[in-house]
Write a protein that holds these residues in place. Structure first.
Motif, PDB file in Angstrom:
ATOM      1  N   LEU A 202     -38.162  11.381 -33.874  1.00 27.04           N
ATOM      2  CA  LEU A 202     -37.811  12.662 -33.248  1.00 27.04           C
ATOM      3  C   LEU A 202     -38.950  13.183 -32.382  1.00 27.04           C
ATOM      4  N   SER A 203     -40.165  12.870 -32.764  1.00 26.56           N
ATOM      5  CA  SER A 203     -41.327  13.332 -31.996  1.00 26.56           C
ATOM      6  C   SER A 203     -41.856  12.260 -31.047  1.00 26.56           C
ATOM      7  N   ASP A 204     -41.267  11.083 -31.120  1.00 27.20           N
ATOM      8  CA  ASP A 204     -41.685   9.963 -30.262  1.00 27.20           C
ATOM      9  C   ASP A 204     -40.430   9.334 -29.670  1.00 27.20           C
ATOM     10  N   VAL A 205     -39.704  10.149 -28.900  1.00 27.28           N
ATOM     11  CA  VAL A 205     -38.389   9.724 -28.409  1.00 27.28           C
ATOM     12  C   VAL A 205     -38.529   8.581 -27.411  1.00 27.28           C
ATOM     13  N   PRO A 206     -37.562   7.657 -27.439  1.00 28.67           N
ATOM     14  CA  PRO A 206     -37.628   6.528 -26.508  1.00 28.67           C
ATOM     15  C   PRO A 206     -37.386   6.963 -25.066  1.00 28.67           C
ATOM     16  N   ASP A 207     -37.955   6.244 -24.123  1.00 29.49           N
ATOM     17  CA  ASP A 207     -37.799   6.573 -22.689  1.00 29.49           C
ATOM     18  C   ASP A 207     -36.376   6.357 -22.204  1.00 29.49           C
ATOM     19  N   SER A 208     -35.589   5.600 -22.998  1.00 26.23           N
ATOM     20  CA  SER A 208     -34.213   5.309 -22.584  1.00 26.23           C
ATOM     21  C   SER A 208     -33.319   6.540 -22.622  1.00 26.23           C
ATOM     22  N   LEU A 209     -33.736   7.597 -23.304  1.00 28.12           N
ATOM     23  CA  LEU A 209     -32.940   8.811 -23.375  1.00 28.12           C
ATOM     24  C   LEU A 209     -33.110   9.634 -22.099  1.00 28.12           C
ATOM     25  N   SER A 210     -32.021  10.229 -21.654  1.00 29.78           N
ATOM     26  CA  SER A 210     -32.078  11.091 -20.472  1.00 29.78           C
ATOM     27  C   SER A 210     -32.668  12.449 -20.853  1.00 29.78           C
ATOM     28  N   ALA A 211     -32.842  13.321 -19.877  1.00 29.74           N
ATOM     29  CA  ALA A 211     -33.545  14.587 -20.084  1.00 29.74           C
ATOM     30  C   ALA A 211     -32.839  15.505 -21.092  1.00 29.74           C
ATOM     31  N   ARG A 212     -31.521  15.641 -20.990  1.00 29.81           N
ATOM     32  CA  ARG A 212     -30.809  16.579 -21.878  1.00 29.81           C
ATOM     33  C   ARG A 212     -30.874  16.142 -23.346  1.00 29.81           C
ATOM     34  N   PRO A 213     -30.555  14.876 -23.675  1.00 31.62           N
ATOM     35  CA  PRO A 213     -30.702  14.459 -25.070  1.00 31.62           C
ATOM     36  C   PRO A 213     -32.135  14.604 -25.576  1.00 31.62           C
ATOM     37  N   LYS A 214     -33.120  14.319 -24.706  1.00 30.15           N
ATOM     38  CA  LYS A 214     -34.521  14.462 -25.112  1.00 30.15           C
ATOM     39  C   LYS A 214     -34.826  15.898 -25.521  1.00 30.15           C
ATOM     40  N   LYS A 215     -34.349  16.856 -24.737  1.00 25.37           N
ATOM     41  CA  LYS A 215     -34.599  18.264 -25.055  1.00 25.37           C
ATOM     42  C   LYS A 215     -33.914  18.670 -26.361  1.00 25.37           C
ATOM     43  N   CYS A 216     -32.682  18.207 -26.551  1.00 24.35           N
ATOM     44  CA  CYS A 216     -31.949  18.537 -27.783  1.00 24.35           C
ATOM     45  C   CYS A 216     -32.657  17.977 -29.011  1.00 24.35           C
ATOM     46  N   VAL A 217     -33.136  16.727 -28.905  1.00 30.28           N
ATOM     47  CA  VAL A 217     -33.876  16.104 -30.009  1.00 30.28           C
ATOM     48  C   VAL A 217     -35.178  16.855 -30.250  1.00 30.28           C
ATOM     49  N   SER A 218     -35.864  17.243 -29.183  1.00 25.20           N
ATOM     50  CA  SER A 218     -37.117  17.981 -29.310  1.00 25.20           C
ATOM     51  C   SER A 218     -36.905  19.335 -29.981  1.00 25.20           C
ATOM     52  N   ASP A 219     -35.828  20.026 -29.610  1.00 23.59           N
ATOM     53  CA  ASP A 219     -35.516  21.324 -30.222  1.00 23.59           C
ATOM     54  C   ASP A 219     -35.236  21.166 -31.716  1.00 23.59           C
ATOM     55  N   PHE A 220     -34.503  20.121 -32.060  1.00 24.65           N
ATOM     56  CA  PHE A 220     -34.197  19.876 -33.468  1.00 24.65           C
ATOM     57  C   PHE A 220     -35.477  19.555 -34.249  1.00 24.65           C
ATOM     58  N   PHE A 221     -36.361  18.778 -33.647  1.00 25.36           N
ATOM     59  CA  PHE A 221     -37.623  18.435 -34.303  1.00 25.36           C
ATOM     60  C   PHE A 221     -38.463  19.696 -34.536  1.00 25.36           C
ATOM     61  N   MET A 222     -38.484  20.592 -33.574  1.00 26.69           N
ATOM     62  CA  MET A 222     -39.245  21.838 -33.739  1.00 26.69           C
ATOM     63  C   MET A 222     -38.639  22.699 -34.851  1.00 26.69           C
ATOM     64  N   LEU A 223     -37.297  22.710 -34.940  1.00 25.45           N
ATOM     65  CA  LEU A 223     -36.624  23.446 -36.020  1.00 25.45           C
ATOM     66  C   LEU A 223     -37.039  22.900 -37.378  1.00 25.45           C
ATOM     67  N   MET A 224     -37.009  21.586 -37.541  1.00 27.10           N
ATOM     68  CA  MET A 224     -37.363  20.968 -38.812  1.00 27.10           C
ATOM     69  C   MET A 224     -38.847  21.170 -39.140  1.00 27.10           C
ATOM     70  N   THR A 225     -39.705  21.098 -38.105  1.00 31.44           N
ATOM     71  CA  THR A 225     -41.134  21.333 -38.320  1.00 31.44           C
ATOM     72  C   THR A 225     -41.372  22.745 -38.839  1.00 31.44           C
ATOM     73  N   MET A 226     -40.635  23.710 -38.261  1.00 29.82           N
ATOM     74  CA  MET A 226     -40.750  25.092 -38.719  1.00 29.82           C
ATOM     75  C   MET A 226     -40.300  25.227 -40.178  1.00 29.82           C
ATOM     76  N   LEU A 227     -39.183  24.568 -40.530  1.00 27.34           N
ATOM     77  CA  LEU A 227     -38.663  24.659 -41.892  1.00 27.34           C
ATOM     78  C   LEU A 227     -39.622  24.024 -42.900  1.00 27.34           C
ATOM     79  N   LEU A 228     -40.238  22.908 -42.529  1.00 25.67           N
ATOM     80  CA  LEU A 228     -41.221  22.284 -43.412  1.00 25.67           C
ATOM     81  C   LEU A 228     -42.388  23.220 -43.677  1.00 25.67           C
ATOM     82  N   ALA A 229     -42.799  23.964 -42.655  1.00 21.85           N
ATOM     83  CA  ALA A 229     -43.909  24.905 -42.827  1.00 21.85           C
ATOM     84  C   ALA A 229     -43.498  26.096 -43.691  1.00 21.85           C
ATOM     85  N   LEU A 230     -42.281  26.615 -43.466  1.00 19.62           N
ATOM     86  CA  LEU A 230     -41.804  27.768 -44.239  1.00 19.62           C
ATOM     87  C   LEU A 230     -41.632  27.421 -45.714  1.00 19.62           C
TER      88      LEU A 230
END
Length: 333
Positions: A202-230
């Motif tokens: 999730l934090s090392d997304v492959p280059d084969s992904l286009s911009a929109r999927p990359k952003k969605c995956v990045s947003d999800f990773f940030m959500l999970m990172t926040m939950l792990l901290a909380l």
């Protein structure tokens, strides 16, 4: 003397509960703390050891197994069994009564428990499982098998163990966040090629992904990172409530105006209620401990049983069906 004072306090608490709930009598069984009440330290059998029957006005002391069942039957329906200051209410009474009926030859298949809404089955199911009473939910799934409940548990499992690929794959697009199957497959391939768990991809997304999927995956990773901290800073009950809010698991159903969506909302709220009960009953409760408790409860129900099953269903679903023994619960509201 100290024991008598302690027991007197307990009896006073019981009478207060009895008055509140309208019980005519309370039967306390297999309790060594009540020896002074029964005046007897002998054990007659597994059903009558140290038995005391308490009414709102006086104690009825009865320890002789020859008359016990007849005596209890005479007390009638408004009798609470094995009630104490940690009373779990109607669910405990129902489980205890079912065990008693079965011991006297009544098949489990003759018994049914009715309730108003599907969300109410959770406490009943846990009580039956802990009492080793086989059951089936009529016209629906068991509480911990329901999609919305499994989704919440999957999120919690990933927070505890980010390397849990099975749980992560379940929640990565729940609620829908434009991370489709093809994107997930790309992430899985990338993780496998680099010998790392899916979460790391999730934090090392492959280059084969286009911009929109990359952003969605990045947003999800940030959500999970926040939950792990909380998770490290919040009490269990508060954290689970925050997770349900931040992930949108509850909001996705609240937006829908359907009976099914309302039922799913009730189930998620019931799950949060279960977490709250566990947190209050367990000192220094942790998420890891709670998930282990859920696993133990659900594991109790994995084996097929040849003794028949108690049927659980909503009152609405019971139309046209007949059972010799019926317990109606949760109808006070």
């Amino acid at each position: 003397m100290a024991d008598e004072k302690a027991c007197a306090v307990r009896v006073a608490k019981l009478r207060a509960i009895m008055e509140e709930r309208g019980y005519d009598a309370v039967i306390l069984r297999n309790n060594p703390d009540l020896r002074w009440l029964t005046g007897c330290e002998r054990t007659f059998d597994d059903e009558v050891a140290h038995t005391a029957v308490i009414t709102p006005t006086r104690q009825l002391l009865h320890t002789d197994s020859r008359y016990y069942n007849t005596f209890c039957e005479r007390l009638g329906a408004n009798t609470a069994w094995e009630l104490d200051e940690t009373i779990t209410g109607a669910e405990q009474w129902v489980a205890d009564r079912i065990r008693q009926l079965n011991r006297h030859g009544e098949p489990y298949g003759n018994m049914a428990i009715l309730y108003r809404t599907n969300a109410q089955s959770r406490v009943l199911e846990e009580m039956l499982m802990r009492s080793a009473i086989p059951y089936k939910v009529f016209g629906g799934q068991k509480f911990y098998d329901r999609k919305e409940v499994r989704d919440v548990i999957a999120y919690l499992r990933v927070v505890v163990n980010p390397a849990d690929d099975v749980s992560l794959r379940r929640i990565i697009n729940v609620p829908k966040r434009a991370i489709g199957d093809s994107t997930v497959q790309e992430l899985m391939n990338h993780a496998q090629q680099n010998n790392m768990p899916l979460y790391s991809a999730l934090s090392d997304v492959p280059d084969s992904l286009s911009a929109r999927p990359k952003k969605c995956v990045s947003d999800f990773f940030m959500l999970m990172t926040m939950l792990l901290a909380l998770k490290e800073t919040m009490p269990l009950e508060e954290f689970v409530s925050t997770l349900v809010e931040k992930t949108g698991l509850l909001a996705q159903y609240q937006k829908e105006d359907t009976e099914e969506a309302r039922s799913r909302v009730e189930n998620i709220q019931e799950f949060m209620g279960a977490v709250s009960e566990y947190a209050k009953a367990t000192e220094n409760a942790t998420l890891e401990d709670y998930l282990e408790n859920v696993s133990l409860v659900t594991d109790l129900d994995q084996q097929e049983d040849e003794r028949g099953y108690v049927t659980l269903m909503t009152l609405h679903s019971a139309k046209g069906l007949e059972f010799p023994d019926v317990f109606m619960t949760g109808l006070e509201e």
